[in-house]
Design a protein around this motif. Structure first.
Motif, PDB file in Angstrom:
ATOM      1  N   LEU A  26      -9.671  -4.177  -9.556  1.00 35.24           N
ATOM      2  CA  LEU A  26      -9.613  -5.262  -8.575  1.00 35.24           C
ATOM      3  C   LEU A  26      -9.034  -6.527  -9.222  1.00 35.24           C
ATOM      4  N   TYR A  27      -9.432  -6.800 -10.451  1.00 32.96           N
ATOM      5  CA  TYR A  27      -8.922  -7.959 -11.189  1.00 32.96           C
ATOM      6  C   TYR A  27      -7.408  -7.825 -11.422  1.00 32.96           C
ATOM      7  N   ALA A  29      -5.209  -6.054  -9.738  1.00 35.16           N
ATOM      8  CA  ALA A  29      -4.488  -6.197  -8.465  1.00 35.16           C
ATOM      9  C   ALA A  29      -4.393  -7.661  -8.067  1.00 35.16           C
ATOM     10  N   GLU A  30      -5.502  -8.377  -8.212  1.00 36.92           N
ATOM     11  CA  GLU A  30      -5.494  -9.806  -7.873  1.00 36.92           C
ATOM     12  C   GLU A  30      -4.495 -10.569  -8.739  1.00 36.92           C
ATOM     13  N   ARG A  31      -4.513 -10.302 -10.035  1.00 38.36           N
ATOM     14  CA  ARG A  31      -3.601 -10.999 -10.955  1.00 38.36           C
ATOM     15  C   ARG A  31      -2.135 -10.677 -10.663  1.00 38.36           C
ATOM     16  N   LEU A  32      -1.890  -9.466 -10.197  1.00 40.16           N
ATOM     17  CA  LEU A  32      -0.525  -9.054  -9.868  1.00 40.16           C
ATOM     18  C   LEU A  32      -0.116  -9.470  -8.465  1.00 40.16           C
ATOM     19  N   GLY A  33      -1.086  -9.939  -7.680  1.00 36.42           N
ATOM     20  CA  GLY A  33      -0.786 -10.382  -6.327  1.00 36.42           C
ATOM     21  C   GLY A  33      -0.503  -9.245  -5.370  1.00 36.42           C
ATOM     22  N   VAL A  34      -1.176  -8.110  -5.586  1.00 29.30           N
ATOM     23  CA  VAL A  34      -0.987  -6.953  -4.705  1.00 29.30           C
ATOM     24  C   VAL A  34      -2.341  -6.462  -4.211  1.00 29.30           C
ATOM     25  N   LYS A  35      -2.310  -5.681  -3.145  1.00 34.12           N
ATOM     26  CA  LYS A  35      -3.530  -5.072  -2.637  1.00 34.12           C
ATOM     27  C   LYS A  35      -3.898  -3.881  -3.532  1.00 34.12           C
ATOM     28  N   ALA A  54     -12.980   3.568  -6.222  1.00 39.09           N
ATOM     29  CA  ALA A  54     -13.840   2.532  -5.653  1.00 39.09           C
ATOM     30  C   ALA A  54     -13.045   1.261  -5.354  1.00 39.09           C
ATOM     31  N   ALA A  55     -11.998   1.027  -6.125  1.00 34.79           N
ATOM     32  CA  ALA A  55     -11.133  -0.138  -5.891  1.00 34.79           C
ATOM     33  C   ALA A  55     -10.186   0.105  -4.721  1.00 34.79           C
TER      34      ALA A  55
END
Length: 103
Positions: A26-27, A29-35, A54-55
């Motif tokens: 999740l971290y 994906a957030e840092r990469l700016g993607v879902k 789970a992510a």
């Protein structure tokens, strides 16, 4: 190939909880700016596959590493791997179409 990962390497030290919790994915994906659903996770451990699923990511079990023990393929599938591969060539055959689908 290294250019694909430049600035895109994350580790358990980046999050409070490690696998099998989904925090690292999740971290990332957030840092990469993607879902997370648009992410592909390549893992050689059951905990990693559980965390990836789970992510909400596509989880690929990888069994080509030297430390892999007999029976891991079945355990990765049981953990929820979308695919399990035993070589980099096989990994390439799975990943390329997935990447093209997101373009």
């Amino acid at each position: 190939m290294a250019a694909l990962f430049e600035g895109r390497v994350f580790s358990a030290s980046d999050v409070a909880r490690g696998k099998p919790h989904p925090d690292i994915f999740l971290y990332a994906a957030e840092r990469l700016g993607v879902k997370p659903a648009d992410c592909i996770v390549i893992e050689d451990s059951v905990g990693g596959i559980i965390a990836a699923r789970a992510a909400g990511a596509t989880a690929i079990g990888f069994t080509a590493a030297g430390h892999i023990q007999p029976g891991i393929e079945a355990r990765l599938r049981e953990a929820g791997a979308d695919h399990v591969v035993a070589s980099f060539a096989e990994l390439d055959r799975i990943v390329r179409p997935l990447l093209q689908a997101t373009e």
